[in-house]
Design a protein around this motif. Structure first.
Motif, PDB file in Angstrom:
ATOM      1  N   ASN A  65      46.427  43.275  37.605  1.00  0.00           N
ATOM      2  CA  ASN A  65      45.746  43.275  38.914  1.00  0.00           C
ATOM      3  C   ASN A  65      45.106  44.620  39.258  1.00  0.00           C
ATOM      4  O   ASN A  65      44.878  44.920  40.435  1.00  0.00           O
ATOM      5  CB  ASN A  65      46.700  42.864  40.049  1.00  0.00           C
ATOM      6  CG  ASN A  65      47.032  41.376  40.005  1.00  0.00           C
ATOM      7  OD1 ASN A  65      46.357  40.605  39.349  1.00  0.00           O
ATOM      8  ND2 ASN A  65      48.085  40.983  40.704  1.00  0.00           N
ATOM      9  N   THR A  66      44.831  45.445  38.266  1.00  0.00           N
ATOM     10  CA  THR A  66      44.138  46.709  38.510  1.00  0.00           C
ATOM     11  C   THR A  66      43.026  46.873  37.483  1.00  0.00           C
ATOM     12  O   THR A  66      43.070  46.309  36.394  1.00  0.00           O
ATOM     13  CB  THR A  66      45.073  47.929  38.396  1.00  0.00           C
ATOM     14  OG1 THR A  66      45.603  47.986  37.067  1.00  0.00           O
ATOM     15  CG2 THR A  66      46.212  47.847  39.371  1.00  0.00           C
ATOM     16  N   GLU A  67      42.047  47.696  37.857  1.00  0.00           N
ATOM     17  CA  GLU A  67      40.967  47.978  36.917  1.00  0.00           C
ATOM     18  C   GLU A  67      41.424  48.951  35.843  1.00  0.00           C
ATOM     19  O   GLU A  67      40.896  48.958  34.737  1.00  0.00           O
ATOM     20  CB  GLU A  67      39.766  48.546  37.679  1.00  0.00           C
ATOM     21  CG  GLU A  67      39.132  47.520  38.619  1.00  0.00           C
ATOM     22  CD  GLU A  67      38.021  48.108  39.468  1.00  0.00           C
ATOM     23  OE1 GLU A  67      37.898  49.363  39.497  1.00  0.00           O
ATOM     24  OE2 GLU A  67      37.281  47.325  40.100  1.00  0.00           O
ATOM     25  N   GLU A  68      42.406  49.796  36.168  1.00  0.00           N
ATOM     26  CA  GLU A  68      42.921  50.766  35.207  1.00  0.00           C
ATOM     27  C   GLU A  68      44.309  51.206  35.659  1.00  0.00           C
ATOM     28  O   GLU A  68      44.717  50.929  36.794  1.00  0.00           O
ATOM     29  CB  GLU A  68      41.981  51.970  35.113  1.00  0.00           C
ATOM     30  CG  GLU A  68      41.724  52.652  36.448  1.00  0.00           C
ATOM     31  CD  GLU A  68      40.654  53.720  36.345  1.00  0.00           C
ATOM     32  OE1 GLU A  68      40.047  53.846  35.282  1.00  0.00           O
ATOM     33  OE2 GLU A  68      40.441  54.426  37.343  1.00  0.00           O
ATOM     34  N   PRO A  69      45.067  51.864  34.785  1.00  0.00           N
ATOM     35  CA  PRO A  69      46.400  52.344  35.180  1.00  0.00           C
ATOM     36  C   PRO A  69      46.331  53.240  36.406  1.00  0.00           C
ATOM     37  O   PRO A  69      45.359  53.956  36.631  1.00  0.00           O
ATOM     38  CB  PRO A  69      46.874  53.124  33.941  1.00  0.00           C
ATOM     39  CG  PRO A  69      46.138  52.515  32.803  1.00  0.00           C
ATOM     40  CD  PRO A  69      44.788  52.135  33.353  1.00  0.00           C
ATOM     41  N   ILE A  70      47.394  53.185  37.196  1.00  0.00           N
ATOM     42  CA  ILE A  70      47.462  53.941  38.447  1.00  0.00           C
ATOM     43  C   ILE A  70      48.380  55.138  38.267  1.00  0.00           C
ATOM     44  O   ILE A  70      49.432  55.050  37.622  1.00  0.00           O
ATOM     45  CB  ILE A  70      47.963  53.031  39.584  1.00  0.00           C
ATOM     46  CG1 ILE A  70      46.878  52.011  39.947  1.00  0.00           C
ATOM     47  CG2 ILE A  70      48.367  53.831  40.818  1.00  0.00           C
ATOM     48  CD1 ILE A  70      47.311  50.989  40.974  1.00  0.00           C
ATOM     49  N   SER A  71      47.976  56.263  38.850  1.00  0.00           N
ATOM     50  CA  SER A  71      48.791  57.474  38.843  1.00  0.00           C
ATOM     51  C   SER A  71      49.291  57.747  40.259  1.00  0.00           C
ATOM     52  O   SER A  71      48.523  57.685  41.219  1.00  0.00           O
ATOM     53  CB  SER A  71      47.975  58.675  38.347  1.00  0.00           C
ATOM     54  OG  SER A  71      48.598  59.891  38.707  1.00  0.00           O
ATOM     55  N   VAL A  72      50.581  58.040  40.374  1.00  0.00           N
ATOM     56  CA  VAL A  72      51.153  58.344  41.682  1.00  0.00           C
ATOM     57  C   VAL A  72      50.449  59.536  42.314  1.00  0.00           C
ATOM     58  O   VAL A  72      50.094  59.536  43.491  1.00  0.00           O
ATOM     59  CB  VAL A  72      52.669  58.625  41.561  1.00  0.00           C
ATOM     60  CG1 VAL A  72      53.237  59.110  42.901  1.00  0.00           C
ATOM     61  CG2 VAL A  72      53.415  57.387  41.090  1.00  0.00           C
TER      62      VAL A  72
END
Length: 726
Positions: A65-72
């Motif tokens: 459900n994201t376009e790319e990995p998420i960073s905190v």
């Protein structure tokens, strides 16, 4: 903002301050007092010399459900973030999802809130991304989900149970934790005050996170995560819980739909078939043209009367109950996540099918609904409509006991009845303990049959091992069905992707079908067959056929117990079917009225012959910088007024999602042509906004294409370009 180096700590660091807050909240009377206490708590936590900082997501994790990995510390800076540590099999995690959905409807990422599911698997099967994808679809999860297969974040934070929520501040600083389900009020309170507190300090950012929903990439299918299936032994009709479409299908044995009730969207409404709605229904039982449905996420038992064509509620109040005793009339008795239902007979033996047994997954119990006055084992006479607990203490465990109320189950999800001697029992697929258990219909004693282990608190004794009794191992079985003809029990060993068979006399459990591979093989022998988390099964055709709800393959599979072959049941509708839910074909759009200002362009005639395909390529230009309006689908329509035979079986309409990548419309000329001349029209409606979004508008255009149809075979026809600049 750079991620802190050694500042990450476990959740235990929040415990003293949050415990004090929660004690203070118990004494607070007004909402203003509660808000003030949480605000003061945040002032305290925010003023700590050192943040309790969450670790960064490890590199290389798989995201959905994201376009790319998420960073905190890159993407989530300036957001209030809720980390939902969950595993998709867990009923408590499922119960939490409506709270998260409600929160997402209240606050968006533009408001400064983002929810991230951190999937931390219990079972090995749950570590596989494709299986998590199925769960994300099944439970309509629309926020980002990360597959933390090795539970690295879980371990670093010392999370101890599913589900656990961790609320982060805009620096990745941990603010609150909530363990288990049932904390909706606190969740909303803590989130709303955290947003206010940090907005007051100018630390909330309204930038959007790149969301790309996995469900948007899937083609339509006749069934969507069918959970359970049962047979009407009189007519050989099948009743299918089409769980993902939130509907119940009644189909003939060839797969032709007779009734489709509910869907496509979840809801909770009784009435005539065309008005009735369900929410992720699971178990189904049919007798005398009456179907009972475990309407799981509505926390209801529903009744479908096929003769009156009406749906009614017979148990539950529509919200999740916590009562573990019961005893009220059905429609006044709160219940929790019923997962399966099966008919039984009371001790009076005057009437068959006067009890509905219920696998109450939400409270880890087996309940009964009295369809007529009667007796349960070791119970006094009960009146019609009474709904009450029969077995299970409500503690989540694998505990067998001669006293049914002292036994413990762990998310019972499948039931089957063997009323005849010497069995006289209910078989229970107890999913979270990975066991199959029996409940005596004479005295209520709960006994072990196969799987699990002796320690009643060990819910991790799973595997994939053929064997006898406790030496056999299963992985999250969801369904069972009794074969009266052979005195055998079939088990949907869901997370092992297999169908197993148990001899209750010897307790021997062996694999009947399924290689364990999830690749969908549609026709094969038992030994070469494949399933993907099968959720339910039933016996039909006088014991010859075993029908399997192959849940994650979105199919009903037919196992012929005599030829040892597996095939797929085709699902289709006839002209006479009562279909009130959606079928797999997209609902035809209504052609809007063309504005008077819409240009009309007549194209040069094209010569075609029967069987040829003519293509229309849209080539429309909008003013510079314009973009299609989000949420309002631009679309095209194909018409042949006076010559509708041309469009039989064709796709008559479609959406235009991107002006830079416009669709090609295909028209195949039928083999049997009723006229040698026709005009096909293509209408296009574009909804778009100006570059600065100061104005949004709709433009339409009509293209008319004369056709000359000949018997002479034509060469390849060049696509017709439909060009216009608005």
């Amino acid at each position: 903002m750079a991620a802190p180096g050694s500042r990450g700590r476990s959740l235990s660091g929040l415990l003293p301050a949050q415990t004090s807050l929660e004690y203070a909240l118990l004494d607070a009377v007004t909402q203003q007092e509660k808000d003030s206490l949480v605000y003061q708590y945040l002032q305290k936590v925010d003023g700590w010399e050192q943040d309790l900082s969450v670790p960064e997501f490890p590199e290389g994790l798989e995201w959905l459900n994201t376009e790319e990995p998420i960073s905190v510390y890159k993407d989530l800076c300036g957001k209030i973030v809720i980390l939902d540590f969950f595993t998709y099999c867990c009923i408590n995690c499922i119960h939490l999802l409506p709270d998260l959905h409600a929160l997402e409807h209240t606050y968006s990422d533009k408001d400064g809130l983002l929810i991230i599911g951190v999937h931390s698997a219990k079972f090995p099967n749950e570590k596989v991304l494709d299986n998590i994808k199925s769960a994300v679809l099944r439970y309509n999860i629309t926020h980002p989900v990360v597959n933390d297969a090795d539970a690295s974040l879980w371990q670093e934070l010392e999370v101890s149970c599913w589900p656990t929520l961790v609320i982060l501040g805009p620096r990745g600083n941990m603010l609150f934790s909530l363990i288990g389900e049932g904390h909706k009020d606190k969740l909303f309170l803590y989130t709303s005050i955290a947003l206010k507190y940090y907005k007051d300090r100018g630390q909330i950012r309204d930038d959007k996170i790149g969301i790309k929903l996995y469900k948007d990439s899937l083609p339509p299918s006749p069934l969507l995560f069918p959970g359970k299936v049962t047979v009407d032994q009189v007519t050989n009709r099948l009743v299918i819980a089409d769980t993902g479409h939130h509907r119940i299908l009644v189909v003939w044995k060839n797969g032709q739909i007779q009734y489709s009730i509910g869907g496509p969207n979840p809801g909770r409404k009784d009435g005539i078939f065309s008005e009735s709605t369900f929410n992720s229904p699971q178990g189904v039982a049919i007798m005398n043209n009456i179907i009972y449905v475990a309407d799981t996420e509505n926390h209801l038992i529903r009744k479908i009367d096929l003769e009156a064509e009406r749906v009614s509620t017979v148990a539950g109040i529509g919200i999740q109950g916590t009562d573990k005793e019961g005893g009220a009339k059905g429609e006044q008795q709160p219940i929790s996540s019923p997962w399966d239902v099966v008919f039984g007979t009371s001790g009076s033996e005057v009437q068959r099918g006067d009890i509905l047994w219920i696998a109450m997954a939400g409270t880890h119990q087996i309940w009964a609904l009295l369809l007529d006055s009667g007796k349960l084992p070791k119970k006094n006479e009960l009146t019609k409509g009474t709904c009450l607990r029969f077995a299970g203490s409500g503690n989540e465990e694998n505990r067998n006991n001669a006293y049914p109320h002292k036994a413990g189950f762990a998310q019972p999800s499948g039931l089957s009845l063997a009323s005849e001697d010497p069995w006289s029992c209910l078989f229970v697929a107890d999913s979270e303990s990975s066991t199959v258990r029996t409940i005596s219909l004479k005295d209520g004693a709960v006994k072990h049959l196969v799987g699990g282990e002796r320690d009643p608190k060990n819910l991790f004794a799973f595997g994939d091992v053929d064997g006898v009794g406790i030496n056999a191992k299963l992985q999250h079985p969801l369904g069972v069905t009794w074969d009266k003809k052979r005195n055998l029990l079939y088990v949907a060993d869901s997370y092992n992707h297999k169908i197993k068979v148990v001899d209750p006399k010897t307790k021997n459990c062996t694999t009947l079908a399924g290689t364990g591979d999830t690749n969908n093989v549609t026709s094969s022998s038992f030994t070469e067959s494949t399933f993907n988390e099968p959720g339910g099964l039933c016996i039909g055709e006088n014991g010859q056929l075993l029908y399997v709800a192959d849940t994650n393959n979105h199919q009903i599979k037919i196992m012929d117990l005599e030829t040892k072959m597996v095939s797929v049941l085709p699902i289709f509708r006839s002209e006479n079917a009562v279909v009130d839910g959606p079928f797999l074909v997209e609902k035809q759009k209504t052609l809007p009225k063309l504005p008077k200002s819409a240009p009309s362009i007549r194209l040069s005639p094209v010569t075609v012959c029967a069987g040829q395909t003519l293509q229309f390529k849209l080539r429309l230009d909008l003013p510079s910088g314009s973009k299609l309006t989000e949420g309002v689908p631009s679309c095209w329509f194909l018409r042949a007024e006076g010559n509708e035979w041309l469009l039989q079986g064709q796709m008559p309409s479609g959406d235009i999602e991107n002006i830079s990548s416009q669709p090609t419309i295909s028209l195949q000329i039928p083999d049997d042509c009723l006229s040698l001349e026709a005009i096909v029209s293509v209408s296009v409606f574009l909804y778009y906004c100006s570059a600065d979004s100061s104005a949004c508008m709709m433009k339409a255009i009509l293209f008319s294409q004369p056709l000359q149809i000949t018997d002479t075979q034509q060469g390849c026809i060049a696509p017709v370009e439909l060009r216009y600049v608005f």
